[in-house]
Design a protein around this motif. Structure first.
Motif, PDB file in Angstrom:
ATOM      1  N   GLY A 370      28.450  49.312  42.587  1.00  0.00           N
ATOM      2  CA  GLY A 370      28.561  48.513  41.356  1.00  0.00           C
ATOM      3  C   GLY A 370      30.009  48.295  40.950  1.00  0.00           C
ATOM      4  N   VAL A 371      30.913  48.249  41.953  1.00  0.00           N
ATOM      5  CA  VAL A 371      32.339  48.042  41.658  1.00  0.00           C
ATOM      6  C   VAL A 371      32.762  46.687  42.238  1.00  0.00           C
ATOM      7  CG1 VAL A 371      34.697  48.871  42.112  1.00  0.00           C
ATOM      8  CG2 VAL A 371      32.864  50.507  41.601  1.00  0.00           C
ATOM      9  N   VAL A 372      33.492  45.917  41.419  1.00  0.00           N
ATOM     10  CA  VAL A 372      33.961  44.608  41.861  1.00  0.00           C
ATOM     11  C   VAL A 372      35.458  44.659  42.120  1.00  0.00           C
ATOM     12  CG1 VAL A 372      34.206  42.167  41.239  1.00  0.00           C
ATOM     13  CG2 VAL A 372      32.229  43.461  40.430  1.00  0.00           C
ATOM     14  N   GLY A 373      35.844  44.193  43.297  1.00  0.00           N
ATOM     15  CA  GLY A 373      37.262  44.046  43.625  1.00  0.00           C
ATOM     16  C   GLY A 373      37.485  42.645  44.167  1.00  0.00           C
ATOM     17  N   THR A 374      38.615  42.421  44.819  1.00  0.00           N
ATOM     18  CA  THR A 374      38.907  41.084  45.338  1.00  0.00           C
ATOM     19  C   THR A 374      39.110  41.151  46.850  1.00  0.00           C
ATOM     20  OG1 THR A 374      40.096  40.718  43.286  1.00  0.00           O
ATOM     21  CG2 THR A 374      40.355  39.048  44.967  1.00  0.00           C
ATOM     22  N   PRO A 375      38.360  40.309  47.604  1.00  0.00           N
ATOM     23  CA  PRO A 375      38.517  40.312  49.056  1.00  0.00           C
ATOM     24  C   PRO A 375      39.913  39.831  49.450  1.00  0.00           C
ATOM     25  CG  PRO A 375      36.529  39.130  48.359  1.00  0.00           C
ATOM     26  CD  PRO A 375      37.338  39.366  47.132  1.00  0.00           C
ATOM     27  N   GLY A 376      40.576  40.591  50.296  1.00  0.00           N
ATOM     28  CA  GLY A 376      41.946  40.261  50.710  1.00  0.00           C
ATOM     29  C   GLY A 376      42.046  38.917  51.405  1.00  0.00           C
ATOM     30  N   SER A 377      40.991  38.526  52.135  1.00  0.00           N
ATOM     31  CA  SER A 377      41.049  37.264  52.882  1.00  0.00           C
ATOM     32  C   SER A 377      41.172  36.074  51.935  1.00  0.00           C
ATOM     33  CB  SER A 377      39.810  37.108  53.767  1.00  0.00           C
ATOM     34  OG  SER A 377      38.646  37.221  52.970  1.00  0.00           O
ATOM     35  N   GLY A 378      40.808  36.245  50.667  1.00  0.00           N
ATOM     36  CA  GLY A 378      40.943  35.160  49.695  1.00  0.00           C
ATOM     37  C   GLY A 378      42.390  34.811  49.407  1.00  0.00           C
ATOM     38  N   PHE A 379      43.332  35.668  49.824  1.00  0.00           N
ATOM     39  CA  PHE A 379      44.755  35.407  49.566  1.00  0.00           C
ATOM     40  C   PHE A 379      45.492  34.916  50.810  1.00  0.00           C
ATOM     41  CE2 PHE A 379      43.514  38.751  46.527  1.00  0.00           C
ATOM     42  CZ  PHE A 379      43.926  38.171  45.331  1.00  0.00           C
ATOM     43  N   GLY A 380      44.742  34.748  51.902  1.00  0.00           N
ATOM     44  CA  GLY A 380      45.397  34.265  53.126  1.00  0.00           C
ATOM     45  C   GLY A 380      44.835  34.980  54.337  1.00  0.00           C
ATOM     46  N   PRO A 381      44.983  34.346  55.523  1.00  0.00           N
ATOM     47  CA  PRO A 381      44.382  34.894  56.739  1.00  0.00           C
ATOM     48  C   PRO A 381      44.778  36.343  57.029  1.00  0.00           C
ATOM     49  CG  PRO A 381      45.493  32.788  57.177  1.00  0.00           C
ATOM     50  CD  PRO A 381      45.682  33.066  55.731  1.00  0.00           C
ATOM     51  N   SER A 382      46.023  36.703  56.753  1.00  0.00           N
ATOM     52  CA  SER A 382      46.432  38.087  57.054  1.00  0.00           C
ATOM     53  C   SER A 382      45.872  39.099  56.060  1.00  0.00           C
ATOM     54  CB  SER A 382      47.959  38.204  57.111  1.00  0.00           C
ATOM     55  OG  SER A 382      48.461  37.409  58.145  1.00  0.00           O
ATOM     56  N   GLY A 383      45.156  38.609  55.037  1.00  0.00           N
ATOM     57  CA  GLY A 383      44.512  39.525  54.090  1.00  0.00           C
ATOM     58  C   GLY A 383      43.132  39.972  54.572  1.00  0.00           C
ATOM     59  N   GLU A 384      42.674  39.402  55.704  1.00  0.00           N
ATOM     60  CA  GLU A 384      41.357  39.774  56.232  1.00  0.00           C
ATOM     61  C   GLU A 384      41.338  41.265  56.578  1.00  0.00           C
ATOM     62  OE1 GLU A 384      38.275  39.769  56.210  1.00  0.00           O
ATOM     63  OE2 GLU A 384      37.860  37.855  57.193  1.00  0.00           O
ATOM     64  N   HIS A 385      40.207  41.895  56.279  1.00  0.00           N
ATOM     65  CA  HIS A 385      39.996  43.344  56.463  1.00  0.00           C
ATOM     66  C   HIS A 385      40.742  44.189  55.421  1.00  0.00           C
ATOM     67  CE1 HIS A 385      37.770  42.511  60.074  1.00  0.00           C
ATOM     68  NE2 HIS A 385      38.815  41.881  60.588  1.00  0.00           N
ATOM     69  N   TYR A 386      41.278  43.521  54.401  1.00  0.00           N
ATOM     70  CA  TYR A 386      41.872  44.257  53.276  1.00  0.00           C
ATOM     71  C   TYR A 386      41.112  43.912  51.996  1.00  0.00           C
ATOM     72  CZ  TYR A 386      46.000  45.309  56.140  1.00  0.00           C
ATOM     73  OH  TYR A 386      46.854  45.757  57.121  1.00  0.00           O
ATOM     74  N   PHE A 387      41.375  44.687  50.956  1.00  0.00           N
ATOM     75  CA  PHE A 387      40.644  44.529  49.696  1.00  0.00           C
ATOM     76  C   PHE A 387      41.554  44.984  48.561  1.00  0.00           C
ATOM     77  CE2 PHE A 387      37.158  45.579  46.721  1.00  0.00           C
ATOM     78  CZ  PHE A 387      36.325  44.486  46.927  1.00  0.00           C
ATOM     79  N   ARG A 388      41.510  44.258  47.427  1.00  0.00           N
ATOM     80  CA  ARG A 388      42.403  44.607  46.311  1.00  0.00           C
ATOM     81  C   ARG A 388      41.621  45.168  45.117  1.00  0.00           C
ATOM     82  NH1 ARG A 388      45.421  40.130  42.649  1.00  0.00           N
ATOM     83  NH2 ARG A 388      43.440  40.346  41.574  1.00  0.00           N
ATOM     84  N   LEU A 389      42.100  46.291  44.594  1.00  0.00           N
ATOM     85  CA  LEU A 389      41.565  46.808  43.332  1.00  0.00           C
ATOM     86  C   LEU A 389      42.707  46.794  42.319  1.00  0.00           C
ATOM     87  CD1 LEU A 389      39.432  49.885  44.515  1.00  0.00           C
ATOM     88  CD2 LEU A 389      38.581  47.658  43.758  1.00  0.00           C
ATOM     89  N   THR A 390      42.396  46.464  41.062  1.00  0.00           N
ATOM     90  CA  THR A 390      43.471  46.441  40.072  1.00  0.00           C
ATOM     91  C   THR A 390      43.359  47.639  39.140  1.00  0.00           C
ATOM     92  OG1 THR A 390      42.638  45.354  38.086  1.00  0.00           O
ATOM     93  CG2 THR A 390      43.057  43.945  39.995  1.00  0.00           C
ATOM     94  N   ALA A 391      44.511  47.970  38.578  1.00  0.00           N
ATOM     95  CA  ALA A 391      44.589  49.118  37.666  1.00  0.00           C
ATOM     96  C   ALA A 391      44.542  48.661  36.212  1.00  0.00           C
ATOM     97  CB  ALA A 391      45.884  49.885  37.942  1.00  0.00           C
ATOM     98  N   PHE A 392      44.143  47.418  35.984  1.00  0.00           N
ATOM     99  CA  PHE A 392      44.178  46.876  34.624  1.00  0.00           C
ATOM    100  C   PHE A 392      42.946  47.222  33.788  1.00  0.00           C
ATOM    101  CE2 PHE A 392      47.269  43.597  36.356  1.00  0.00           C
ATOM    102  CZ  PHE A 392      48.348  44.084  35.628  1.00  0.00           C
ATOM    103  N   GLY A 393      41.982  47.950  34.384  1.00  0.00           N
ATOM    104  CA  GLY A 393      40.820  48.371  33.585  1.00  0.00           C
ATOM    105  C   GLY A 393      41.218  49.556  32.703  1.00  0.00           C
ATOM    106  N   SER A 394      40.224  50.163  32.048  1.00  0.00           N
ATOM    107  CA  SER A 394      40.521  51.367  31.262  1.00  0.00           C
ATOM    108  C   SER A 394      40.605  52.561  32.213  1.00  0.00           C
ATOM    109  CB  SER A 394      39.417  51.602  30.236  1.00  0.00           C
ATOM    110  OG  SER A 394      38.224  51.898  30.931  1.00  0.00           O
ATOM    111  N   TYR A 395      41.172  53.662  31.721  1.00  0.00           N
ATOM    112  CA  TYR A 395      41.242  54.870  32.545  1.00  0.00           C
ATOM    113  C   TYR A 395      39.824  55.336  32.893  1.00  0.00           C
ATOM    114  CZ  TYR A 395      42.529  59.514  34.162  1.00  0.00           C
ATOM    115  OH  TYR A 395      42.700  60.630  34.923  1.00  0.00           O
ATOM    116  N   GLU A 396      38.943  55.303  31.871  1.00  0.00           N
ATOM    117  CA  GLU A 396      37.563  55.770  32.079  1.00  0.00           C
ATOM    118  C   GLU A 396      36.880  54.955  33.175  1.00  0.00           C
ATOM    119  OE1 GLU A 396      38.905  55.022  29.074  1.00  0.00           O
ATOM    120  OE2 GLU A 396      39.271  57.142  28.631  1.00  0.00           O
ATOM    121  N   SER A 397      37.072  53.627  33.138  1.00  0.00           N
ATOM    122  CA  SER A 397      36.377  52.818  34.154  1.00  0.00           C
ATOM    123  C   SER A 397      36.993  53.037  35.537  1.00  0.00           C
ATOM    124  CB  SER A 397      36.349  51.336  33.770  1.00  0.00           C
ATOM    125  OG  SER A 397      37.652  50.829  33.725  1.00  0.00           O
TER     126      SER A 397
END
Ligand code: PLP
Length: 408
Positions: A370-397
């Motif tokens: 139930g966690v949403v991140g961003t697929p790396g391939s969405g930022f360019g071909p070399s982002g394939e097989h990578y994934f981005r998580l951001t730290a902008f949520g709350s500490y608890e989340s």
């Protein structure tokens, strides 16, 4: 009969965040009881610092009084803000930047999209891959990028500089010399940074070859390591080859207020038909013609970021996000992931599990944690097989998300 701008028609649809939203909505509908944690989009979540709110209130009151009312702002920004930025962001760091080399605007997105207008239409651009999409898309809109290959996701007339674990996310200096080089450090999406020595190599390369570097420093406030430059103007010779983009969005929580700046030194000059052209004057001309200035109250809010109270509150806000980043980073390591970034930026970039594609990993994480991140391939071909998580949520989340990921 009117005709559309054909360059706009060349742009592929930007499916990344709309596809994410669709998938998340469908999952939520099918699983209404599941609490989804969103660590995908790079928007801040904390309220503005109290010093900023106080300055906003004061500026609003000034607008209510005929004696202090302000109409159109100066095109290039109020002196009080240009001075505060030049002094605090640059001169205090030893960078030789004058107040009038700072152009205030409503966002680094618009500036990074618009800046290409002051360069020749036949300029060739180079971008890191993966990349913040605005740099390429805005050049496509201006007819510079050639043709798009749907299979590879590559434009025929763009120099791509892969940034992967293999080169430590520090791309090679391109063999084919570009006219315009876009660099963003600390980087979105990979969250990685560049050392001052390496950035100096880029500056030397640009000066030697007659290229210009557009340096996006939108995440500068998140830098924690000493050898990472906060500004390209820390490098020797940058005044003759670089433009820097600054933003109050991530640095001070202004994503909704809108405030940014572009720095163009007077020394950035080019020979053209026997005379020298200052790029500073072209950007000033553009602002004068197409822009009427960021709002007075917002520029006052920006100024408040440089007061001692403002500085302390912003530091605390950034430290809060960075606490999330290090929790995410360490948690992922414990869960067996190979991770990057998260030290000088609020983004953590991870290698997907079992060589899943970025989108396969997106589905896996959504469905099982139930966690949403961003697929790396969405930022360019070399982002394939990578994934981005951001730290902008709350500490608890962030903690809850990592607990779920560790249990997988
Ligand atoms: N530059 C980069 C690298 C970004 O990641 C973003 C926002 O996500 C921006 C610029 C946009 O900044 P602003 O909110 O000032 O338009």
């Amino acid at each position: 009969m009117f005709k559309p701008n054909e360059d706009y028609l060349k742009l592929p649809g930007s499916y990344l965040f709309s596809t994410i939203a669709k998938k998340v909505n469908a999952f939520q509908q099918a699983n209404p009881e599941k609490n989804i944690i969103r660590l995908g989009i790079g928007d801040v979540t904390q309220p503005l610092p109290p010093a900023v709110i106080k300055a906003l209130h004061k500026a609003v009151d000034e607008q209510a009084d005929p004696a202090t009312f302000r109409g159109y702002a100066p095109d290039l920004g109020y002196e009080f803000l240009r001075h505060a930025m030049a002094e605090n962001d640059f001169r205090k760091r030893g960078c030789d930047i004058a107040d009038d080399e700072i152009f205030i605007s409503d966002g680094a997105k618009s500036d990074s999209g618009n800046i290409q207008e002051i360069f020749s239409r036949d300029s060739k651009i180079a971008v890191c891959d993966p990349v913040y999409p605005v740099y390429v898309d805005s050049n496509v809109m201006s007819g510079r990028c050639g043709d798009y290959d749907k299979e590879t996701g590559i434009w025929s007339n763009v120099i791509y500089m892969p940034s992967t674990a293999e080169n430590n996310f520090s791309p090679e200096l391109p063999k084919e010399v570009p006219d315009i080089i876009y660099l963003c450090f600390p980087n979105n999406p990979t969250g990685t940074a560049i050392t001052k020595d390496r950035l100096q190599d880029w500056v030397d390369y640009a000066n030697k070859n007659g290229s210009v570097i557009i340096f996006d420093a939108a995440y500068e406030a998140y830098i924690s390591e000493d050898n990472v430059p906060h500004s390209i103007f820390e490098c020797e010779g940058a005044r003759t080859c670089a433009i820097e983009l600054r933003s109050f969005s991530k640095n001070a929580g202004f994503t909704g207020l809108r405030l940014a700046a572009t720095i163009i030194p007077h020394d950035l000059k080019v020979k053209y038909q026997g005379s020298e052209v200052e790029m500073h004057s072209l950007w000033a001309r553009r602002h004068g013609t197409k822009y009427n200035g960021a709002p007075y109250i917002v520029q006052r809010a920006g100024e408040a970021c440089y007061s001692s109270e403002g500085q302390a509150q912003i530091k605390e806000m950034v430290a809060g996000y960075m606490k999330n980043a290090s929790y995410i980073l360490e948690g992922l390591k414990e869960a067996g992931y190979t991770v990057y970034g998260g030290v000088n930026s609020p983004y953590v970039w991870l290698k997907t599990k079992d060589n899943m594609t970025s989108w396969e990993f997106f589905d896996y994480l959504l469905e099982n944690a139930g966690v949403v991140g961003t697929p790396g391939s969405g930022f360019g071909p070399s982002g394939e097989h990578y994934f981005r998580l951001t730290a902008f949520g709350s500490y608890e989340s962030s903690v809850e998300a990592l607990n779920r990921i560790k249990k997988l």
